[in-house]
Design a protein around this motif. Structure first.
Motif, mmCIF file in Angstrom:
data_model
loop_
_atom_site.group_PDB
_atom_site.id
_atom_site.type_symbol
_atom_site.label_atom_id
_atom_site.label_comp_id
_atom_site.label_asym_id
_atom_site.label_seq_id
_atom_site.Cartn_x
_atom_site.Cartn_y
_atom_site.Cartn_z
ATOM 1 N N ASN A 1 23.791 13.831 16.541
ATOM 2 C CA ASN A 1 23.405 12.577 17.196
ATOM 3 C C ASN A 1 22.153 11.942 16.611
ATOM 4 O O ASN A 1 21.620 10.990 17.180
ATOM 5 C CB ASN A 1 23.205 12.843 18.690
ATOM 6 N N VAL A 2 21.681 12.443 15.494
ATOM 7 C CA VAL A 2 20.421 11.963 14.940
ATOM 8 C C VAL A 2 20.495 10.507 14.483
ATOM 9 O O VAL A 2 19.505 9.787 14.549
ATOM 10 C CB VAL A 2 19.938 12.900 13.797
ATOM 11 N N ARG A 3 21.637 10.040 14.061
ATOM 12 C CA ARG A 3 21.762 8.661 13.576
ATOM 13 C C ARG A 3 22.155 7.666 14.672
ATOM 14 O O ARG A 3 22.175 6.457 14.432
ATOM 15 C CB ARG A 3 22.783 8.594 12.456
ATOM 16 N N LYS A 4 22.450 8.155 15.847
ATOM 17 C CA LYS A 4 22.837 7.264 16.944
ATOM 18 C C LYS A 4 21.607 6.574 17.513
ATOM 19 O O LYS A 4 20.544 7.171 17.642
ATOM 20 C CB LYS A 4 23.564 8.038 18.036
ATOM 21 N N GLU A 5 21.770 5.317 17.861
ATOM 22 C CA GLU A 5 20.652 4.566 18.420
ATOM 23 C C GLU A 5 20.300 5.018 19.820
ATOM 24 O O GLU A 5 19.181 4.800 20.282
ATOM 25 C CB GLU A 5 20.965 3.072 18.411
ATOM 26 N N GLN A 6 21.267 5.626 20.506
ATOM 27 C CA GLN A 6 21.042 6.033 21.887
ATOM 28 C C GLN A 6 21.945 7.220 22.205
ATOM 29 O O GLN A 6 23.069 7.308 21.718
ATOM 30 C CB GLN A 6 21.358 4.865 22.816
ATOM 31 N N ILE A 7 21.434 8.139 23.031
ATOM 32 C CA ILE A 7 22.242 9.251 23.522
ATOM 33 C C ILE A 7 22.240 9.210 25.046
ATOM 34 O O ILE A 7 21.364 8.584 25.653
ATOM 35 C CB ILE A 7 21.736 10.622 23.013
ATOM 36 N N SER A 8 23.196 9.878 25.640
ATOM 37 C CA SER A 8 23.297 9.861 27.102
ATOM 38 C C SER A 8 22.223 10.741 27.734
ATOM 39 O O SER A 8 21.658 11.641 27.088
ATOM 40 C CB SER A 8 24.676 10.361 27.531
ATOM 41 N N ARG A 9 21.960 10.493 28.992
ATOM 42 C CA ARG A 9 21.017 11.313 29.761
ATOM 43 C C ARG A 9 21.509 12.763 29.810
ATOM 44 O O ARG A 9 20.724 13.696 29.726
ATOM 45 C CB ARG A 9 20.840 10.774 31.166
ATOM 46 N N GLY A 10 22.825 12.948 29.905
ATOM 47 C CA GLY A 10 23.389 14.290 29.946
ATOM 48 C C GLY A 10 23.143 15.061 28.656
ATOM 49 O O GLY A 10 22.813 16.243 28.686
ATOM 50 N N LEU A 11 23.320 14.401 27.522
ATOM 51 C CA LEU A 11 23.061 15.046 26.238
ATOM 52 C C LEU A 11 21.577 15.365 26.091
ATOM 53 O O LEU A 11 21.201 16.447 25.631
ATOM 54 C CB LEU A 11 23.539 14.162 25.086
ATOM 55 N N TRP A 12 20.730 14.424 26.485
ATOM 56 C CA TRP A 12 19.285 14.644 26.453
ATOM 57 C C TRP A 12 18.922 15.864 27.309
ATOM 58 O O TRP A 12 18.166 16.734 26.873
ATOM 59 C CB TRP A 12 18.563 13.390 26.966
ATOM 60 N N ALA A 13 19.491 15.946 28.519
ATOM 61 C CA ALA A 13 19.214 17.074 29.412
ATOM 62 C C ALA A 13 19.766 18.380 28.850
ATOM 63 O O ALA A 13 19.144 19.442 29.008
ATOM 64 C CB ALA A 13 19.804 16.798 30.798
ATOM 65 N N ALA A 14 20.912 18.320 28.181
ATOM 66 C CA ALA A 14 21.488 19.522 27.581
ATOM 67 C C ALA A 14 20.595 20.065 26.479
ATOM 68 O O ALA A 14 20.363 21.280 26.391
ATOM 69 C CB ALA A 14 22.884 19.218 27.043
ATOM 70 N N VAL A 15 20.087 19.182 25.627
ATOM 71 C CA VAL A 15 19.184 19.619 24.561
ATOM 72 C C VAL A 15 17.920 20.239 25.163
ATOM 73 O O VAL A 15 17.478 21.315 24.736
ATOM 74 C CB VAL A 15 18.834 18.446 23.612
ATOM 75 N N LEU A 16 17.365 19.588 26.164
ATOM 76 C CA LEU A 16 16.165 20.117 26.813
ATOM 77 C C LEU A 16 16.457 21.454 27.490
ATOM 78 O O LEU A 16 15.718 22.429 27.310
ATOM 79 C CB LEU A 16 15.626 19.114 27.829
ATOM 80 N N GLY A 17 17.534 21.520 28.258
ATOM 81 C CA GLY A 17 17.864 22.746 28.979
ATOM 82 C C GLY A 17 18.155 23.913 28.054
ATOM 83 O O GLY A 17 17.687 25.035 28.283
ATOM 84 N N LEU A 18 18.929 23.673 26.998
ATOM 85 C CA LEU A 18 19.232 24.749 26.056
ATOM 86 C C LEU A 18 17.986 25.203 25.295
ATOM 87 O O LEU A 18 17.831 26.394 25.005
ATOM 88 C CB LEU A 18 20.322 24.298 25.081
ATOM 89 N N SER A 19 17.113 24.267 24.980
ATOM 90 C CA SER A 19 15.865 24.627 24.288
ATOM 91 C C SER A 19 14.986 25.503 25.168
ATOM 92 O O SER A 19 14.439 26.524 24.715
ATOM 93 C CB SER A 19 15.103 23.367 23.880
ATOM 94 N N VAL A 20 14.859 25.117 26.432
ATOM 95 C CA VAL A 20 14.064 25.911 27.369
ATOM 96 C C VAL A 20 14.732 27.271 27.603
ATOM 97 O O VAL A 20 14.049 28.304 27.691
ATOM 98 C CB VAL A 20 13.841 25.145 28.689
ATOM 99 N N LEU A 21 16.051 27.289 27.673
ATOM 100 C CA LEU A 21 16.781 28.553 27.818
ATOM 101 C C LEU A 21 16.493 29.481 26.647
ATOM 102 O O LEU A 21 16.267 30.690 26.837
ATOM 103 C CB LEU A 21 18.285 28.292 27.914
ATOM 104 N N ASN A 22 16.469 28.949 25.437
ATOM 105 C CA ASN A 22 16.206 29.777 24.268
ATOM 106 C C ASN A 22 14.802 30.381 24.308
ATOM 107 O O ASN A 22 14.605 31.541 23.961
ATOM 108 C CB ASN A 22 16.404 28.964 22.985
ATOM 109 N N VAL A 23 13.832 29.607 24.747
ATOM 110 C CA VAL A 23 12.478 30.133 24.898
ATOM 111 C C VAL A 23 12.448 31.190 25.998
ATOM 112 O O VAL A 23 11.806 32.243 25.849
ATOM 113 C CB VAL A 23 11.477 28.988 25.201
ATOM 114 N N ALA A 24 13.142 30.950 27.095
ATOM 115 C CA ALA A 24 13.181 31.917 28.199
ATOM 116 C C ALA A 24 13.811 33.235 27.752
ATOM 117 O O ALA A 24 13.326 34.314 28.114
ATOM 118 C CB ALA A 24 13.941 31.333 29.387
#
Length: 118
Positions: A85-108
């Motif tokens: 999704n790096v070239r997309k001008e916009q991503i959905s709130r769900g995708l944004w939350a998924a990236v955040l949640g998975l990133s925090v999960l990986n740190v946890a």
């Protein structure tokens, strides 16, 4: 070898800081997008994590392969979502939350999954 391990761990943590920071910088109303901090942070965390496991395998450290597998799969999912999704001008709130949640999960997983080094 311990110095290299510490340097790679430091870079790995900095990658996650950039990824999570770049994601949280967009919190609130408005359009979401994959920004440079998210892209670079995801790549840095993933590559440094792979190198870190390689250094640990080459040394005498005990490596928890189950933990490494979980972190690898979650990290690969984050990297895939970000890069797709790096070239997309916009991503959905769900995708944004998924990236955040998975990133925090990986740190946890890294912090709370008990292990000596990995």
């Amino acid at each position: 070898m311990d110095t290299l391990r510490l340097i790679l761990l430091f870079v790995h943590v900095l990658g996650f800081a950039a990824l999570i920071g770049g994601t949280l910088a967009q919190a609130g109303p408005g359009p979401f997008k994959v920004n440079a901090a998210m892209r670079d942070g995801a790549g840095t965390a993933f590559v440094a994590g792979l190198a870190l496991v390689g250094v640990l395998e080459a040394g005498d450290a005990d490596v928890d392969h189950a933990k490494v597998a979980v972190k690898l799969l979650v990290g690969l999912a984050v990297l895939g979502l970000v890069m797709a999704n790096v070239r997309k001008e916009q991503i959905s709130r769900g995708l944004w939350a998924a990236v955040l949640g998975l990133s925090v999960l990986n740190v946890a997983v890294a912090i709370f999954w008990s292990s000596a080094h990995v």
